[in-house]
Motif scaffolding. Sequence first.
Motif, PDB file in Angstrom:
ATOM      1  N   VAL A 205       0.830  -1.209   0.000  1.00  0.00           N
ATOM      2  CA  VAL A 205       0.000   0.000   0.000  1.00  0.00           C
ATOM      3  C   VAL A 205       0.865   1.259   0.000  1.00  0.00           C
ATOM      4  CG1 VAL A 205      -1.673   1.342   1.330  1.00  0.00           C
ATOM      5  CG2 VAL A 205      -1.959  -1.134   1.101  1.00  0.00           C
ATOM      6  N   PHE A 206       1.808   1.350   0.969  1.00  0.00           N
ATOM      7  CA  PHE A 206       2.613   2.558   1.107  1.00  0.00           C
ATOM      8  C   PHE A 206       3.787   2.615   0.138  1.00  0.00           C
ATOM      9  CE2 PHE A 206       0.301   2.830   5.068  1.00  0.00           C
ATOM     10  CZ  PHE A 206       0.173   4.200   5.260  1.00  0.00           C
ATOM     11  N   GLY A 207       4.033   1.516  -0.551  1.00  0.00           N
ATOM     12  CA  GLY A 207       5.056   1.526  -1.594  1.00  0.00           C
ATOM     13  C   GLY A 207       4.443   1.539  -2.977  1.00  0.00           C
ATOM     14  N   GLY A 208       3.483   0.641  -3.177  1.00  0.00           N
ATOM     15  CA  GLY A 208       2.891   0.498  -4.504  1.00  0.00           C
ATOM     16  C   GLY A 208       2.063   1.687  -4.936  1.00  0.00           C
ATOM     17  N   ILE A 209       1.203   2.199  -4.033  1.00  0.00           N
ATOM     18  CA  ILE A 209       0.339   3.324  -4.406  1.00  0.00           C
ATOM     19  C   ILE A 209       1.135   4.591  -4.699  1.00  0.00           C
ATOM     20  CG2 ILE A 209      -1.478   4.873  -3.560  1.00  0.00           C
ATOM     21  CD1 ILE A 209      -2.774   2.519  -2.193  1.00  0.00           C
ATOM     22  N   PRO A 210       2.093   5.008  -3.836  1.00  0.00           N
ATOM     23  CA  PRO A 210       2.892   6.195  -4.180  1.00  0.00           C
ATOM     24  C   PRO A 210       3.688   6.028  -5.469  1.00  0.00           C
ATOM     25  CG  PRO A 210       3.093   5.730  -1.850  1.00  0.00           C
ATOM     26  CD  PRO A 210       2.368   4.573  -2.452  1.00  0.00           C
ATOM     27  N   VAL A 211       4.292   4.855  -5.667  1.00  0.00           N
ATOM     28  CA  VAL A 211       5.060   4.631  -6.903  1.00  0.00           C
ATOM     29  C   VAL A 211       4.142   4.692  -8.120  1.00  0.00           C
ATOM     30  CG1 VAL A 211       6.361   2.908  -8.212  1.00  0.00           C
ATOM     31  CG2 VAL A 211       6.923   3.320  -5.815  1.00  0.00           C
ATOM     32  N   SER A 212       2.971   4.091  -8.014  1.00  0.00           N
ATOM     33  CA  SER A 212       2.019   4.145  -9.127  1.00  0.00           C
ATOM     34  C   SER A 212       1.591   5.580  -9.405  1.00  0.00           C
ATOM     35  CB  SER A 212       0.786   3.292  -8.807  1.00  0.00           C
ATOM     36  OG  SER A 212       1.142   1.942  -8.605  1.00  0.00           O
ATOM     37  N   GLY A 213       1.362   6.359  -8.334  1.00  0.00           N
ATOM     38  CA  GLY A 213       0.997   7.764  -8.510  1.00  0.00           C
ATOM     39  C   GLY A 213       2.097   8.570  -9.160  1.00  0.00           C
ATOM     40  N   ILE A 214       3.346   8.294  -8.781  1.00  0.00           N
ATOM     41  CA  ILE A 214       4.487   9.005  -9.373  1.00  0.00           C
ATOM     42  C   ILE A 214       4.616   8.653 -10.848  1.00  0.00           C
ATOM     43  CG2 ILE A 214       7.012   9.173  -9.357  1.00  0.00           C
ATOM     44  CD1 ILE A 214       6.861   8.781  -6.301  1.00  0.00           C
TER      45      ILE A 214
END
Length: 321
Positions: A205-214
């Motif tokens: 959640v805290f790795g995948g979602i921010p990376v996907s957003g970036i």
Amino acid sequence: MDPRNHTDISEFLLLGLTQEPELQPLLFGLFLSMYLVTVLGNLLIILAVSCDPHLHTPMYFFLSHLSLADISLSTTTIPKMLVNIQAQNQHISYTGCIAQIFFVLVFISFESSLLAVMAYDRHVAICHPLRYTVIMTPRLCVLLILLPLLLSIMDALLHSLMALRLSFCTNREIPHFFCELAQVIKLACSDTLINNILIYIVAGVFGGIPVSGIILSYTQIVSSVLRIPSVEGKLKVFSTCGSHLSVVSLFYGTGLGVYISSAVTDSSRKAAVTSVMYIVVPQMMNPFIYSLRNRDIKGALRKFFSGVALFMCFIYNVCEA
């Protein structure tokens, strides 16, 4: 009563990066220097943004909070390591270990979320320049800080409470320079399945979602830039994203490198050494990346130091008089 109950554990042993006595002074000097550079560098960024009205924009508002997160993360881990080296004492209390786990998770998660927020800010600035001030309102900027911070605290609190329910045996040695959650879980005698599943879920959640957003933000940024007719215009737009991309690459690149290193090696001590690359180095390098690549920050720092120099001259003249 079960003799393995965690209430019988009063402390852990942090083995650090090496057990060689002759290397301890070198490690102390190295990490003290890195910590001072981290704190002073990020503090200068915060002061520059605060003192220069031209930098009172969403981008620098987020940058100042990133610097604050960098200082906080380094302060959570390095001072305890320095105290242990200086006192030649490897102990950390059970409460102190849980507290360290909590704060490391808070600031790691918060920093990851902040990088995604900063990518969204650049996306709005480049893809919707005429609506930038309408979209990035002060209220939204504050919300984009408070919401990730609140979620990070809830995440860290959940992991910490789950760690509190673990039972530990006689082995209290953590082959690390701080209480890393994964290493503490390995010492537990009780069932850790839920703890490990929780780690993977939250990391996703805290790795995948921010990376996907970036990635999504920069995909749209690149698409917008490619429609700019002039090469000079394209370079100017890309230059505004250079610092952020460098910080993102450093943060996630070192984190990925540590994960791969831990997966291919069975040595916990080697994993501890490589973890320095994500828990210390990015926080130290971020101020240099932004100050060297950002003309506004360099200008604000020059003004700040000029003001400090004038103030010191005034104080000196008053004292002489």
